[in-house]
Design an enzyme around this catalytic site. Structure first.
Site, PDB file in Angstrom:
ATOM      1  N   HIS A   4       0.834  -1.201   0.000  1.00 38.10           N
ATOM      2  CA  HIS A   4       0.000   0.000   0.000  1.00 38.10           C
ATOM      3  C   HIS A   4       0.868   1.249   0.000  1.00 38.10           C
ATOM      4  O   HIS A   4       0.597   2.207  -0.735  1.00 38.10           O
ATOM      5  CB  HIS A   4      -0.939  -0.007   1.207  1.00 38.10           C
ATOM      6  CG  HIS A   4      -2.032   1.003   1.125  1.00 38.10           C
ATOM      7  ND1 HIS A   4      -2.057   2.144   1.895  1.00 38.10           N
ATOM      8  CD2 HIS A   4      -3.155   1.046   0.368  1.00 38.10           C
ATOM      9  CE1 HIS A   4      -3.146   2.843   1.616  1.00 38.10           C
ATOM     10  NE2 HIS A   4      -3.827   2.209   0.686  1.00 38.10           N
ATOM     11  N   CYS A   5       1.921   1.234   0.804  1.00 37.50           N
ATOM     12  CA  CYS A   5       2.832   2.381   0.866  1.00 37.50           C
ATOM     13  C   CYS A   5       3.459   2.680  -0.493  1.00 37.50           C
ATOM     14  O   CYS A   5       3.721   3.843  -0.818  1.00 37.50           O
ATOM     15  CB  CYS A   5       3.948   2.117   1.860  1.00 37.50           C
ATOM     16  SG  CYS A   5       3.446   1.812   3.558  1.00 37.50           S
ATOM     17  N   ALA A   6       3.713   1.635  -1.272  1.00 33.73           N
ATOM     18  CA  ALA A   6       4.458   1.793  -2.528  1.00 33.73           C
ATOM     19  C   ALA A   6       3.568   2.065  -3.726  1.00 33.73           C
ATOM     20  O   ALA A   6       4.054   2.095  -4.854  1.00 33.73           O
ATOM     21  CB  ALA A   6       5.278   0.532  -2.795  1.00 33.73           C
TER      22      ALA A   6
END
Length: 324
Positions: free
Chosen positions: A313-315
């Protein structure tokens, strides 16, 4: 701002490139991000994988299928959830990209390109870009598409972000800039999360007014009290709380990694869940599959991505369609 499960035109993903930021794990992190990009592309959704230079473009091409589009860009690290555009949509479906100030997660990691990549990819996508007058990372918020947003006090009230703003002023800006009409405040984020407690590692909406939050499943879980407090706050706010398993203690030596199944990415046809080789991996995938029956839920190894400081999700950052 549409929910993440609203229909998407494509998904931007960042490709790891810097051996200084990914010591000893860069090749595996690249393989894991490529597997994530391949899974989304093979589900039938367009993927735009950002690569830093010619060498990394060649490496990414070796690892990805032809269905993945590669875009050479200047960016610092891969965390496009925080540096990419947040796309909002008007009643007529017209889309606009919101950009916020970015200071390297409170001055910890300031890298060339992270200040500009969000506006660049938004403008190239044909979006009007509007810049807000305060600091906000996309991973610090999660919303259900009805106007409710969840965040943590640890991050949004941290003096290393917007020391001049009060809680009520931040709430007002969330409404002004992203259309949120209700803010649910959780407390602390995961132990050792260098983002100062991003909510996308702790609690995620899985439907309107419905939120998933872990419960500790092992005696040595370092985040037991944090999970318990988050579930209590969410329930007191009137949210329907779904208990997710936690991966438990995932460590690198004596360091407790901020490992979380909550860092899953919702795409139009697929939900990609980071897994860590722990006994709870299967239960997390099974529960998420029951929550998203219209999508395929897949678990993908993410230990090397986690070593760089985040998850799938962060990426990534989605481009919502003009209409659901």
């Amino acid at each position: 701002m549409p929910s993440e499960w609203a229909k998407q035109d494509w998904l931007w993903i960042g490709f790891p490139h810097d051996p200084v930021e990914w010591p000893e794990v860069l090749p595996r992190a690249q393989e894991q991000i490529a597997a994530f990009a391949n899974a989304v592309a093979e589900s039938g959704q367009d993927v735009r994988l950002l690569v830093r230079d010619a060498a990394n473009e060649a490496r990414a091409r070796q690892l990805t299928t032809a269905a993945v589009t590669l875009e050479r860009r200047t960016y610092g690290d891969v965390w496009l959830r925080d540096t990419g555009p947040l796309v909002v949509r008007g009643a007529d479906g017209a889309r606009r990209a919101m950009r916020f100030g970015f200071n390297g997660w409170g001055g910890k990691f300031e890298m060339e390109g992270d200040q500009t990549i969000g506006a660049e990819i938004a403008a190239d996508a044909g979006l009007e870009v509007q810049t807000a007058d305060w600091i906000l990372e996309g991973g610090a918020i999660d919303n259900d598409g009805t106007g409710t947003v969840v965040t943590t006090e640890q991050c949004l009230l941290n003096p290393n972000r917007n020391p001049q703003l009060t809680r009520s002023q931040i709430e007002a800006r969330l409404q002004r800039d992203l259309g949120f009409t209700r803010v649910v405040w959780l407390g602390q984020g995961l132990l050792n999360d260098h983002t100062d407690g991003h909510v996308d590692n702790l609690a995620r909406f899985v439907g309107p007014n419905r939120i998933a939050i872990p419960r500790a499943t092992m005696a040595d879980d370092p985040n037991r009290a944090i999970y318990d407090d988050a579930r209590q706050r969410a329930a007191e706010a009137g949210l329907d709380v779904i208990e997710m398993p936690s991966p438990g203690l995932v460590s690198a030596g004596e360091f407790a990694e901020p490992a979380s199944y909550m860092n899953f990415t919702i795409t139009t046809h697929l939900v990609a869940v980071p897994v860590f080789g722990t006994p709870q991996d299967g239960a997390a995938i099974e529960l998420l599959q029951s929550l998203f029956p219209d999508r395929r839920v897949v678990g993908l190894p993410a230990d090397a991505v986690l070593a760089g400081g985040g998850g799938f999700h962060c990426a990534s950052q989605q481009m919502p369609s003009a209409a659901d």
